[in-house]
Write a protein that holds these residues in place. Structure first.
Motif, PDB file in Angstrom:
ATOM      1  N   PRO A 269      40.821   2.746   0.561  1.00  0.00           N
ATOM      2  CA  PRO A 269      42.241   2.672   0.968  1.00  0.00           C
ATOM      3  C   PRO A 269      42.533   3.386   2.287  1.00  0.00           C
ATOM      4  O   PRO A 269      43.380   2.940   3.066  1.00  0.00           O
ATOM      5  N   LEU A 270      41.835   4.483   2.542  1.00  0.00           N
ATOM      6  CA  LEU A 270      42.036   5.227   3.792  1.00  0.00           C
ATOM      7  C   LEU A 270      41.585   4.385   4.989  1.00  0.00           C
ATOM      8  O   LEU A 270      42.260   4.333   6.023  1.00  0.00           O
ATOM      9  N   LEU A 271      40.452   3.704   4.816  1.00  0.00           N
ATOM     10  CA  LEU A 271      39.941   2.848   5.886  1.00  0.00           C
ATOM     11  C   LEU A 271      40.823   1.607   6.060  1.00  0.00           C
ATOM     12  O   LEU A 271      41.090   1.169   7.183  1.00  0.00           O
ATOM     13  N   ASP A 272      41.275   1.061   4.919  1.00  0.00           N
ATOM     14  CA  ASP A 272      42.155  -0.127   4.966  1.00  0.00           C
ATOM     15  C   ASP A 272      43.465   0.191   5.682  1.00  0.00           C
ATOM     16  O   ASP A 272      44.026  -0.672   6.361  1.00  0.00           O
ATOM     17  N   ALA A 273      43.965   1.403   5.512  1.00  0.00           N
ATOM     18  CA  ALA A 273      45.259   1.780   6.093  1.00  0.00           C
ATOM     19  C   ALA A 273      45.252   1.622   7.616  1.00  0.00           C
ATOM     20  O   ALA A 273      46.151   0.994   8.188  1.00  0.00           O
ATOM     21  N   THR A 274      44.224   2.143   8.273  1.00  0.00           N
ATOM     22  CA  THR A 274      44.185   2.036   9.741  1.00  0.00           C
ATOM     23  C   THR A 274      43.795   0.627  10.187  1.00  0.00           C
ATOM     24  O   THR A 274      44.247   0.150  11.226  1.00  0.00           O
ATOM     25  N   ARG A 275      42.964  -0.016   9.383  1.00  0.00           N
ATOM     26  CA  ARG A 275      42.575  -1.393   9.707  1.00  0.00           C
ATOM     27  C   ARG A 275      43.823  -2.291   9.731  1.00  0.00           C
ATOM     28  O   ARG A 275      44.113  -2.956  10.716  1.00  0.00           O
ATOM     29  N   GLU A 276      44.595  -2.226   8.637  1.00  0.00           N
ATOM     30  CA  GLU A 276      45.797  -3.081   8.545  1.00  0.00           C
ATOM     31  C   GLU A 276      46.831  -2.667   9.602  1.00  0.00           C
ATOM     32  O   GLU A 276      47.469  -3.521  10.220  1.00  0.00           O
ATOM     33  N   ALA A 277      46.981  -1.380   9.808  1.00  0.00           N
ATOM     34  CA  ALA A 277      47.978  -0.895  10.775  1.00  0.00           C
ATOM     35  C   ALA A 277      47.634  -1.356  12.191  1.00  0.00           C
ATOM     36  O   ALA A 277      48.499  -1.844  12.927  1.00  0.00           O
TER      37      ALA A 277
ATOM     38  N   GLU B  60      58.813   0.372  18.651  1.00  0.00           N
ATOM     39  CA  GLU B  60      58.850  -0.573  17.516  1.00  0.00           C
ATOM     40  C   GLU B  60      57.443  -0.801  16.956  1.00  0.00           C
ATOM     41  O   GLU B  60      57.266  -1.019  15.759  1.00  0.00           O
ATOM     42  N   ILE B  61      56.451  -0.774  17.839  1.00  0.00           N
ATOM     43  CA  ILE B  61      55.063  -0.921  17.370  1.00  0.00           C
ATOM     44  C   ILE B  61      54.726   0.270  16.470  1.00  0.00           C
ATOM     45  O   ILE B  61      54.091   0.121  15.428  1.00  0.00           O
ATOM     46  N   GLY B  62      55.216   1.444  16.864  1.00  0.00           N
ATOM     47  CA  GLY B  62      55.027   2.641  16.047  1.00  0.00           C
ATOM     48  C   GLY B  62      55.613   2.482  14.649  1.00  0.00           C
ATOM     49  O   GLY B  62      55.064   2.984  13.662  1.00  0.00           O
ATOM     50  N   LYS B  63      56.720   1.776  14.572  1.00  0.00           N
ATOM     51  CA  LYS B  63      57.382   1.565  13.278  1.00  0.00           C
ATOM     52  C   LYS B  63      56.480   0.799  12.304  1.00  0.00           C
ATOM     53  O   LYS B  63      56.350   1.158  11.138  1.00  0.00           O
ATOM     54  N   ILE B  64      55.850  -0.255  12.844  1.00  0.00           N
ATOM     55  CA  ILE B  64      54.947  -1.074  12.015  1.00  0.00           C
ATOM     56  C   ILE B  64      53.779  -0.226  11.520  1.00  0.00           C
ATOM     57  O   ILE B  64      53.422  -0.258  10.342  1.00  0.00           O
ATOM     58  N   VAL B  65      53.221   0.557  12.447  1.00  0.00           N
ATOM     59  CA  VAL B  65      52.065   1.401  12.110  1.00  0.00           C
ATOM     60  C   VAL B  65      52.439   2.370  10.988  1.00  0.00           C
ATOM     61  O   VAL B  65      51.730   2.497   9.986  1.00  0.00           O
ATOM     62  N   GLN B  66      53.567   3.026  11.144  1.00  0.00           N
ATOM     63  CA  GLN B  66      54.001   4.015  10.156  1.00  0.00           C
ATOM     64  C   GLN B  66      54.216   3.367   8.784  1.00  0.00           C
ATOM     65  O   GLN B  66      53.740   3.882   7.760  1.00  0.00           O
ATOM     66  N   GLU B  67      54.900   2.232   8.778  1.00  0.00           N
ATOM     67  CA  GLU B  67      55.189   1.552   7.501  1.00  0.00           C
ATOM     68  C   GLU B  67      53.900   1.172   6.774  1.00  0.00           C
ATOM     69  O   GLU B  67      53.781   1.383   5.572  1.00  0.00           O
ATOM     70  N   VAL B  68      52.971   0.605   7.516  1.00  0.00           N
ATOM     71  CA  VAL B  68      51.716   0.172   6.885  1.00  0.00           C
ATOM     72  C   VAL B  68      50.956   1.379   6.341  1.00  0.00           C
ATOM     73  O   VAL B  68      50.566   1.404   5.163  1.00  0.00           O
ATOM     74  N   ILE B  69      50.766   2.383   7.178  1.00  0.00           N
ATOM     75  CA  ILE B  69      49.909   3.510   6.764  1.00  0.00           C
ATOM     76  C   ILE B  69      50.531   4.268   5.592  1.00  0.00           C
ATOM     77  O   ILE B  69      49.843   4.634   4.627  1.00  0.00           O
TER      78      ILE B  69
ATOM     79  N   ILE C  59      44.836  -0.034  21.418  1.00  0.00           N
ATOM     80  CA  ILE C  59      45.696   0.086  20.244  1.00  0.00           C
ATOM     81  C   ILE C  59      44.877   0.813  19.187  1.00  0.00           C
ATOM     82  O   ILE C  59      43.883   0.279  18.683  1.00  0.00           O
ATOM     83  N   GLU C  60      45.249   2.047  18.908  1.00  0.00           N
ATOM     84  CA  GLU C  60      44.483   2.820  17.926  1.00  0.00           C
ATOM     85  C   GLU C  60      45.425   3.511  16.961  1.00  0.00           C
ATOM     86  O   GLU C  60      46.481   4.005  17.345  1.00  0.00           O
ATOM     87  N   THR C  61      45.032   3.480  15.687  1.00  0.00           N
ATOM     88  CA  THR C  61      45.825   4.179  14.677  1.00  0.00           C
ATOM     89  C   THR C  61      44.915   5.143  13.920  1.00  0.00           C
ATOM     90  O   THR C  61      43.710   4.915  13.791  1.00  0.00           O
ATOM     91  N   PHE C  62      45.529   6.228  13.461  1.00  0.00           N
ATOM     92  CA  PHE C  62      44.828   7.243  12.677  1.00  0.00           C
ATOM     93  C   PHE C  62      45.585   7.454  11.369  1.00  0.00           C
ATOM     94  O   PHE C  62      46.821   7.521  11.378  1.00  0.00           O
ATOM     95  N   ALA C  63      44.848   7.581  10.269  1.00  0.00           N
ATOM     96  CA  ALA C  63      45.466   7.895   8.982  1.00  0.00           C
ATOM     97  C   ALA C  63      44.818   9.148   8.420  1.00  0.00           C
ATOM     98  O   ALA C  63      43.663   9.457   8.748  1.00  0.00           O
TER      99      ALA C  63
END
Ligand code: MN
Ligand code: MN
Length: 326
Positions: free
Chosen positions: A127-135, A151-160, A216-220
Motif C-alpha cells: 500500500p505504501l508503494l501503491d500510494a506514490t505510484r497512484e499519486a 491543484e496538482i498538489g490537491k490530487i496528490v494529497q487526496e490519493v496518498i 513529477i515526484e511524490t513521497f508517502a
C-alpha cells in the motif's frame, strides 16, 4: 526546445535501458551491497551515455557535448526519503524488510531525466508503494499547459491520504511528505525554481507553461509527514560563490568539481574522498559548495517515492521516462 527535446528523449531511453538491465539481471534484491548497486547503475549510465555522446560529437560541425550521470544515485532506505548516496567505504546491505527508493539521473548535454521508483521484497509495504505510484500517475495525467501547480498538489494529497499500512495489525495512516515536491528542470539545472507541491495549495496560482520539463515526484510516509536534514551528507553542488581558500586540498577538490560537474550535483564518492575531508569542510564553510544532507522522516517510519520526468507542450504532455516497469 525542439533540438533539446531530442536530447531529453535520448536521456530517457538510457534511463529506461538502465532499469531494464537491473530487471533482466535481477540486481535489486535483498543481500546486495548499496555500494555495488550504486556502481552498477552509474557504470551502466556512463557506458550508454558515452556511446550516445560519441555518436553526436562525431557528426560534422558538432559542438562537443557532454553526457552521463546527472546527479549521485539516491539509495534511500526506510525513514530516509531522499538524498542518501553511499560513501565509497559504506558496507550497508539491502535487507528483506527494507523499503528502498532508487533515484538516478541521466543527462545528455545537460538535458536531465530525473526518475525514481521504490522497491521492497516484503509485500506488506505494497500500500505504501501503491500510494506514490497512484499519486504520481494521477498527477501526471493532470499536467499540461495552464495546469495549476496547487491543484496538482490537491490530487496528490487526496490519493496518498486515502491509503493506510497494516503492520502486524497496527494501522498506520499514510500521508504525503508535505515539505517535498516535484520541480521543473532546466538545461544543466536539476531544480529550475518551480515546485509542484504534495498538498493542496489553494493560493498557489502558478501554472505550467508550454515547453517546460517537470520531474513529477511524490513521497508517502508512515511518519510525521515532514522531512528533515539528517547528519549524514555526501551530496553537494557548486553554489557559484567565490572566496579565497586556505588549504591546497580545497583547491584540488574545487578544480575537480569545475572540470567534471559544473553546476550538477556530485558526491564524496565521485571525488574519491570521505565527507570528513577538511578541504570539503572549507568549501562548505565558505559556501562555495552547498551541502544536500539526507532527508529523513521520524526514526522507524517508512517512506516511498515515485518520480517521472515529463515534457509539457501545446499539443500534448509527453511522459518521457515512462516504460513498462513503471
Ligand atoms: Mn529524483
Ligand atoms: Mn527530482
Amino acid at each position: 526546445m525542439n533540438e533539446l527535446i531530442v536530447k531529453y528523449q535520448k536521456a530517457a531511453d538510457i534511463h529506461k535501458e538502465v532499469r531494464r538491465y537491473l530487471n533482466v539481471n535481477n540486481i535489486v534484491k535483498p543481500g546486495i551491497k548499496l555500494i555495488d548497486l550504486c556502481n552498477i547503475i552509474e557504470l551502466k549510465i556512463n557506458e550508454l551515455c558515452k556511446n550516445e555522446v560519441d555518436m553526436i560529437n562525431k557528426q560534422p560541425k558538432a559542438k562537443q557535448i557532454k553526457g552521463g550521470i546527472a546527479f549521485p544515485t539516491g539509495l534511500s532506505i526506510n525513514h530516509i526519503a531522499a538524498h542518501y548516496t553511499p560513501e565509497f567505504n559504506t558496507t550497508e546491505i539491502l535487507g528483506d524488510n527494507d523499503v528502498i527508493k532508487i533515484d538516478f539521473g541521466v543527462h545528455i548535454d545537460g538535458c536531465i531525466i530525473d526518475s525514481a521508483f521504490t522497491y521492497s521484497a516484503n509485500p506488506i509495504f505494497k500500500p505504501l508503494l501503491d500510494a506514490t505510484r497512484e499519486a504520481t500517475y494521477n498527477a501526471m495525467t493532470k499536467c499540461g499547459v495552464d495546469a495549476r501547480l496547487g491543484e496538482i498538489g490537491k490530487i496528490v494529497q487526496e490519493v496518498i491520504e486515502s491509503y493506510e499500512l497494516n503492520i502486524n495489525n497496527n494501522i498506520y495512516p499514510i500521508k504525503p511528505i508535505y515539505n517535498l515536491g516535484g520541480h521543473n528542470i532546466l538545461q544543466y539545472k536539476l531544480h529550475g525554481g518551480k515546485i509542484v507541491p504534495l498538498f493542496y495549495e489553494e493560493h498557489n496560482k502558478e501554472k505550467m507553461k508550454s515547453d517546460e520539463i517537470y520531474a513529477i515526484e511524490t513521497f508517502a510516509t508512515t511518519g510525521t509527514g515532514y522531512a528533515q536534514h539528517s547528519n549524514y551528507c555526501s551530496i553537494y553542488a557548486k553554489s557559484g560563490k567565490k572566496a579565497p581558500l586556505n588549504f591546497k586540498e580545497s583547491k584540488t577538490i574545487l578544480n575537480d568539481i569545475n572540470r567534471n560537474y559544473a553546476s550538477l550535483p556530485f558526491c564524496t564518492r565521485d571525488l574519491n574522498i570521505l565527507s570528513s575531508n577538511y578541504g570539503l569542510a572549507e568549501l562548505t564553510k565558505k559556501q562555495l559548495i552547498t551541502p544536500y544532507p539526507a532527508l529523513v522522516d521520524s526514526l522507524n517510519s517508512y517512506t516511498s517515492q515515485l518520480e517521472h520526468t515529463i515534457y509539457i507542450s501545446d499539443k500534448k504532455t509527453s511522459f518521457l521516462s515512462l516504460a513498462n516497469d513503471y
